[in-house]
Design an enzyme around this catalytic site. Structure first.
Site, PDB file in Angstrom:
ATOM      1  N   ASP A 506       0.849  -1.186   0.000  1.00 56.98           N
ATOM      2  CA  ASP A 506       0.000   0.000   0.000  1.00 56.98           C
ATOM      3  C   ASP A 506       0.892   1.246   0.000  1.00 56.98           C
ATOM      4  OD1 ASP A 506      -2.899   1.046   0.559  1.00 56.98           O
ATOM      5  OD2 ASP A 506      -1.556   2.204   1.831  1.00 56.98           O
ATOM      6  N   GLU A 549      -4.691   2.453  -4.252  1.00 54.33           N
ATOM      7  CA  GLU A 549      -3.224   2.464  -4.216  1.00 54.33           C
ATOM      8  C   GLU A 549      -2.659   1.171  -3.648  1.00 54.33           C
ATOM      9  OE1 GLU A 549      -4.769   4.625  -0.500  1.00 54.33           O
ATOM     10  OE2 GLU A 549      -5.278   4.408  -2.610  1.00 54.33           O
TER      11      GLU A 549
END
Length: 638
Positions: A506, A549
């Site tokens: 992440d 993301e």
């Protein structure tokens, strides 16, 4: 007398006051029940209910009121809709609708509120879920919809005996027509199967007409077939957009293009229809008035196309409708005049234009609310367009037969002359043979070209299937592909007893990147991160974009130590390699959670993804920019 009167009425006054107080108390207790007196019982089985007559509407011309203000409005401002389609025409106002629903059944059957108008710009629903507000429409990303469907489908779940109030906010620059129907999920699935079958037959018929007439154009080079093919193609695109398929499958995020594509495709279909009519009716050989009228209509078409590209949407939409109606009516009149002038094939064209006029008027009047929505009016343009195109195809075939008859008559005249001129007859027969051989060769060449085109189309479909497995922004595998490959990897690891590792990655503080540098910079950072991570992985490893993301790496034959080492390399590499964007250097960092081991009988799959995700949350909680492996005791305790 006055004294006697006062003495007789004074004991009754307290009783009247007590009775009045009791009645007021009963009214207060009955107010909630009276508020739900007109609630709509939810259907069961295959039944469908049109909720329009049960709805109440409040118009917000400025479109500025929010849900809190609307909910506080007094009942006196709400008006009964009455119409089963809840249609309010064109205007651009925001319409608030409220509907009371009641589940009279012994269990929750699960219901769907299906909106029949896929071209609503915005539709908000309050009351479907206590925690979320349903926001959808063709001017909002397709991914916002709770149910992936070309139309707006709202899921409803009411407990047995529950009564709930549903609020809808509808606003659009087009036709403010809800045309909703309420049904169970089972009935919705059945309706969807039947609808997709009919739509497949409809578009399949259009595709067959397109291919057939293009083939004839390639053989004969008759431009009438080219214009007709372009007319069929643009009409098919118009219907694909109108029915909601285009937003679902072609451009789910291109909202501005979707808004202008509807009037643009309508204007293009009208443009090619004008060229087709001018060619097939041979208006160039008729009165000069025909050419002037066609030139004026072409100018109007170009004006509507310009409005669709740069003008206000509502003006372009109404202009396209007016253009369709005017062109269909004028074409019908010209066709009748050509028929009267002795053009035999014009009668079929007159029939086709008559059907199209009726269908177009029904569609336009339905959009304005003058005609109620029904299955017939909803699909009037489809039915009329299909009949019209079938009639036109028959008329074009009649032209071929007419040409063949003329050829046979010419041959008969030649044979009559041949009796007097033997030598000329032989020469003409030889010439006819050569022409026939050349025509057969051209047919074979065009057939081969068509087969090659179909092969290219097949290859393109294979490439499209591969693109569907990829994320459009980063080029990595998407989440669906990850799920498929994860199951296979788990099965392989369980059979071979080899370790398997899953990394959940992440980008830290990615929202700040978007807020500070813009979403285009955020997209560049996602591509940069994907490229840096991919370079560190083996060819046998799989990297996918999990969402937003987040990325997921699937590592075959990798134990916990190897996974930790690789994750640390990935974290360090991205920290040392910022993303270059427009003479800027955007620093990035990764938080990584991982899980590794040999799958047991319980398998891995989504369970291991969850474990890696839990480790990722621990990495974030520990300050980000770090690697954390899953530890059952620590994480489970947390």
């Amino acid at each position: 007398m006055p004294a006697r009167h006062n003495a007789s009425t004074s004991p009754a006054s307290p009783r009247i006051e007590q009775l009045t107080a009791v009645l007021r108390l009963l009214m207060l207790l009955l107010l909630p029940a009276l508020g739900w007196a007109d609630s709509l019982p939810l259907p069961s089985g295959q039944a469908r209910v049109l909720p329009g007559p049960y709805m109440q509407v409040w118009q917000d011309p400025q479109g500025l009121a929010d849900f809190t203000q609307v909910r506080a409005l007094p009942d006196s401002v709400w008006q009964v809709v009455g119409r089963r389609d809840a249609s309010f025409g064109y205007g651009g106002s925001a319409y608030w609708l409220r509907l009371d629903l009641h589940n009279p059944h012994a269990r929750s059957l699960g219901w769907i509120l299906l909106v029949g108008n896929p071209l609503l710009d915005q539709l908000d629903a309050y009351g479907l879920d206590e925690d979320r507000v349903y926001r959808a429409g063709d001017q909002r990303p397709f991914a916002w919809r709770w149910i992936e469907h070309r139309q707006l489908a709202l899921p409803l779940d009411l407990a047995p005996g529950e009564t709930r109030r549903l609020w809808l906010r509808m606003q659009t620059d087009g036709s403010a027509n809800l045309s909703a129907s309420l049904m169970t999920r089972e009935a919705f699935d059945h309706l969807e199967q039947r609808s997709l079958l009919l739509q497949g037959l409809f578009f399949g018929a259009l595709a067959a007409m397109l291919i057939y007439n293009l083939s004839i154009f390639c053989i004969t080079r008759d431009r009438s077939y080219l214009w007709y093919s372009l007319f069929v193609a643009s009409f098919s695109l118009y219907q694909f957009i109108q029915l909601g398929f285009a937003l679902q499958w072609l451009w789910p995020e291109a909202l501005a293009w979707h808004q202008l594509s509807f009037p643009l495709s309508s204007a293009l279909a009208t443009l090619f229809g004008i060229f087709f009519t001018y060619s097939v009716l041979e208006l160039n050989n008729g009165s000069p008035l025909y050419r002037w009228v066609v030139a004026a209509l072409l100018a109007c078409c170009l004006a509507v196309i310009g409005l669709a590209l740069v003008g206000p949407y509502q003006v372009a939409l109404i202009g396209s409708f007016a253009l369709v109606a005017a062109c269909a009516l004028i074409a019908f009149v010209i066709t009748l005049l050509r028929w009267r002038a002795g053009y035999a094939a014009a009668r079929l064209f007159a029939l086709g234009w008559c059907v199209l006029i009726a269908a177009s008027l029904a569609s336009i009047l339905t959009g304005t609310g003058l005609l109620p929505y029904s299955l017939l009016t909803l699909h009037a343009q489809q039915i009329g367009g299909l009949i019209e195109m079938t009639v036109f195809s028959v008329a074009l075939a009649a032209r071929i037969r007419q040409a063949q008859n003329a050829e046979r008559q010419a041959q008969a005249r030649l044979i009559a002359q041949e009796r007097q001129l033997r030598h000329e007859q032989a020469t003409r027969l030889q010439l006819q043979t050569q022409i026939s051989d050349g025509l057969e060769q051209r047919v074979q060449e065009r057939t081969a070209a068509l087969q090659e085109t179909l092969q290219q189309l097949s290859n393109a479909n294979l490439r499209l299937a591969e693109l569907n497995r990829r994320d459009g922004l980063t080029g990595l595998f998407n989440r669906q592909t990850l799920s498929e490959e994860l199951e296979r990897a788990c099965a392989r690891a369980e059979r071979s007893r080899q370790p398997l590792a899953i990394l959940m990655l992440d980008l830290d503080h990615f929202k700040q990147v978007n807020d500070r540098h813009g979403h285009l910079a955020g997209d560049a950072c996602l591509r940069h991160a994907a490229q840096r991570i991919q370079q560190r992985l083996r060819n046998s490893d799989l990297l996918a974009r999990f969402g937003g993301e987040e990325f997921v790496a699937l590592l075959d034959n990798t134990d916990l130590a190897g996974a930790l080492d690789l994750a640390e390399q990935l974290r360090d590499d991205l920290a040392r390699q910022p993303c270059p964007y427009q003479d800027q250097s955007i620093a990035l960092s990764l938080s990584i959670g991982l899980h590794a081991g040999i799958p047991d009988d319980a398998g891995c799959g989504e369970r291991w993804l969850d474990l890696a995700d839990r480790a990722l949350y621990r990495a974030k909680a520990g300050g980000r920019n770090r690697v954390v492996g899953y530890e059952a005791s620590a994480l489970d305790g947390a």
